[in-house]
Design a protein around this motif. Structure first.
Motif, mmCIF file in Angstrom:
data_model
loop_
_atom_site.group_PDB
_atom_site.id
_atom_site.type_symbol
_atom_site.label_atom_id
_atom_site.label_comp_id
_atom_site.label_asym_id
_atom_site.label_seq_id
_atom_site.Cartn_x
_atom_site.Cartn_y
_atom_site.Cartn_z
ATOM 1 N N PRO A 139 1.656 2.947 8.120
ATOM 2 C CA PRO A 139 0.087 3.422 8.410
ATOM 3 C C PRO A 139 -0.601 2.394 8.972
ATOM 4 O O PRO A 139 -0.670 0.992 8.351
ATOM 5 C CB PRO A 139 -0.307 3.851 7.326
ATOM 6 N N ALA A 140 -1.450 2.416 9.743
ATOM 7 C CA ALA A 140 -2.788 1.483 10.265
ATOM 8 C C ALA A 140 -2.009 0.573 11.186
ATOM 9 O O ALA A 140 -2.970 0.014 12.082
ATOM 10 C CB ALA A 140 -3.230 0.916 8.997
ATOM 11 N N ILE A 141 -0.737 -0.129 10.998
ATOM 12 C CA ILE A 141 -0.409 -1.187 12.032
ATOM 13 C C ILE A 141 0.439 -0.796 12.891
ATOM 14 O O ILE A 141 0.896 -1.501 14.054
ATOM 15 C CB ILE A 141 -0.013 -2.426 11.145
ATOM 16 N N LEU A 183 0.802 -1.021 -0.016
ATOM 17 C CA LEU A 183 -0.133 0.153 0.025
ATOM 18 C C LEU A 183 0.761 1.168 -0.255
ATOM 19 O O LEU A 183 0.462 2.226 -0.820
ATOM 20 C CB LEU A 183 -0.981 -0.126 1.191
ATOM 21 N N VAL A 184 1.963 1.213 0.609
ATOM 22 C CA VAL A 184 2.882 2.239 0.755
ATOM 23 C C VAL A 184 3.457 2.492 -0.654
ATOM 24 O O VAL A 184 3.678 3.671 -0.974
ATOM 25 C CB VAL A 184 3.943 2.305 2.014
ATOM 26 N N VAL A 185 3.851 1.542 -1.248
ATOM 27 C CA VAL A 185 4.664 1.509 -2.688
ATOM 28 C C VAL A 185 3.630 2.273 -3.578
ATOM 29 O O VAL A 185 3.898 2.983 -4.365
ATOM 30 C CB VAL A 185 5.115 0.216 -2.885
ATOM 31 N N ILE A 186 2.288 1.593 -3.486
ATOM 32 C CA ILE A 186 1.386 2.102 -4.419
ATOM 33 C C ILE A 186 1.134 3.649 -4.325
ATOM 34 O O ILE A 186 0.772 4.167 -5.415
ATOM 35 C CB ILE A 186 0.171 1.272 -4.427
ATOM 36 N N THR A 187 0.929 3.997 -3.154
ATOM 37 C CA THR A 187 0.351 5.587 -2.935
ATOM 38 C C THR A 187 1.591 6.320 -2.810
ATOM 39 O O THR A 187 1.530 7.485 -2.399
ATOM 40 C CB THR A 187 -0.356 5.621 -1.565
ATOM 41 N N PHE A 188 2.841 5.925 -3.111
ATOM 42 C CA PHE A 188 3.977 6.713 -3.165
ATOM 43 C C PHE A 188 3.949 7.658 -4.249
ATOM 44 O O PHE A 188 3.527 7.667 -5.044
ATOM 45 C CB PHE A 188 5.325 6.105 -3.433
ATOM 46 N N PRO A 189 4.201 8.996 -3.856
ATOM 47 C CA PRO A 189 4.853 9.654 -2.767
ATOM 48 C C PRO A 189 3.998 10.240 -1.564
ATOM 49 O O PRO A 189 4.509 10.622 -0.677
ATOM 50 C CB PRO A 189 5.646 10.743 -3.319
ATOM 51 N N PHE A 190 2.697 10.254 -1.714
ATOM 52 C CA PHE A 190 1.815 10.647 -0.908
ATOM 53 C C PHE A 190 2.099 10.003 0.519
ATOM 54 O O PHE A 190 1.732 10.407 1.789
ATOM 55 C CB PHE A 190 0.415 10.464 -1.228
ATOM 56 N N SER A 191 2.055 8.604 0.429
ATOM 57 C CA SER A 191 2.472 7.882 1.660
ATOM 58 C C SER A 191 3.710 8.307 2.661
ATOM 59 O O SER A 191 3.452 8.103 3.906
ATOM 60 C CB SER A 191 2.611 6.353 1.446
ATOM 61 N N LEU A 192 4.560 9.098 2.050
ATOM 62 C CA LEU A 192 5.528 9.597 2.807
ATOM 63 C C LEU A 192 5.275 10.473 3.996
ATOM 64 O O LEU A 192 5.628 10.498 5.036
ATOM 65 C CB LEU A 192 6.632 10.313 1.993
ATOM 66 N N PHE A 193 3.981 11.283 3.743
ATOM 67 C CA PHE A 193 3.605 12.277 4.700
ATOM 68 C C PHE A 193 3.165 11.473 5.863
ATOM 69 O O PHE A 193 3.024 12.119 6.988
ATOM 70 C CB PHE A 193 2.563 13.092 3.971
ATOM 71 N N PHE A 194 2.703 10.268 5.770
ATOM 72 C CA PHE A 194 2.099 9.452 6.813
ATOM 73 C C PHE A 194 3.167 8.419 7.307
ATOM 74 O O PHE A 194 2.980 8.304 8.623
ATOM 75 C CB PHE A 194 1.042 8.639 6.261
ATOM 76 N N CYS A 195 4.177 8.076 6.746
ATOM 77 C CA CYS A 195 5.292 6.956 6.962
ATOM 78 C C CYS A 195 6.436 7.517 7.842
ATOM 79 O O CYS A 195 7.081 7.003 8.383
ATOM 80 C CB CYS A 195 5.710 6.232 6.010
#
Length: 200
Positions: free
Chosen positions: A92-94, A47-59
């Protein structure tokens, strides 16, 4: 069944009767997540890879030089202990994390009325200086390290006054402070707290 054979099988005694299996063999030990945990972790990475680069804000998270982050993944502490200082990665989430401040903290012990050994009522207050020396232990072993240390200091102060005569208290404040500091340091060690100084 002998104690040695119980220990070999991971058993324990309850009510004097041997119990061979205290923990289900399906439960993972230590930092292992088990098959379900590994699957969920892999899905989170995808999920992090698919939503990259937006996931960086949460990770991506940052802790300061005087802070440490204790990370829990699916309720278990990640191997390697506390993270920081600097940048660290959470899923995120876990993943959940707690920031711990390692700087020296001071607090006033409110004035305590106590009866000395020679039956004189005195009012004594103190200042306690302490710091967290083990972030992981302070998060896992006590709910509120600061509040617990403060309450322990209050009760310890009253107890120590009760074992001394008034003349001893007035003449040996430094010795009483050192004794209280040593007692508090020993008592708070399982919480990952180091009491550095007590002033009465």
């Amino acid at each position: 069944m002998s104690r040695e054979s119980l220990q070999e099988h991971g058993g324990c005694r309850i009510g004097g009767l041997p119990r061979i299996q205290c923990m289900s063999s399906s439960q993972p030990e230590g930092g292992e997540l088990g098959i379900c945990g590994i699957v969920i972790t892999v899905l989170c990475y995808i999920l992090v890879v698919i939503t990259f680069p937006f996931s960086l804000f949460f990770c991506l998270k940052i802790v300061q030089e005087y802070e440490r982050a204790v990370i829990f993944r699916l309720g278990r502490i990640l191997p390697g202990g506390a993270r920081g200082p600097g940048l660290f990665f959470v899923l995120p989430a876990i993943d959940k994390y707690s920031k711990v401040d390692l700087r020296t903290i001071s607090f006033d012990v409110p004035p305590q009325e106590a009866l000395t050994r020679d039956s004189v009522t005195v009012t004594v207050d103190a200042v306690v200086y302490f710091r967290i020396q083990n972030a992981t232990v302070s998060v896992t072993n006590v709910e509120d390290a600061r509040g617990s240390t403060k309450l322990l200091a209050q009760t310890s102060l009253r107890n120590m006054i009760g074992t001394r005569n008034l003349s001893d208290i007035l003449m040996d404040r430094e010795g009483l402070s050192a004794q209280m500091q040593s007692f508090l340091d020993d008592a708070t060690d399982p919480w990952g707290v180091r009491v550095e100084r007590v002033e009465m």
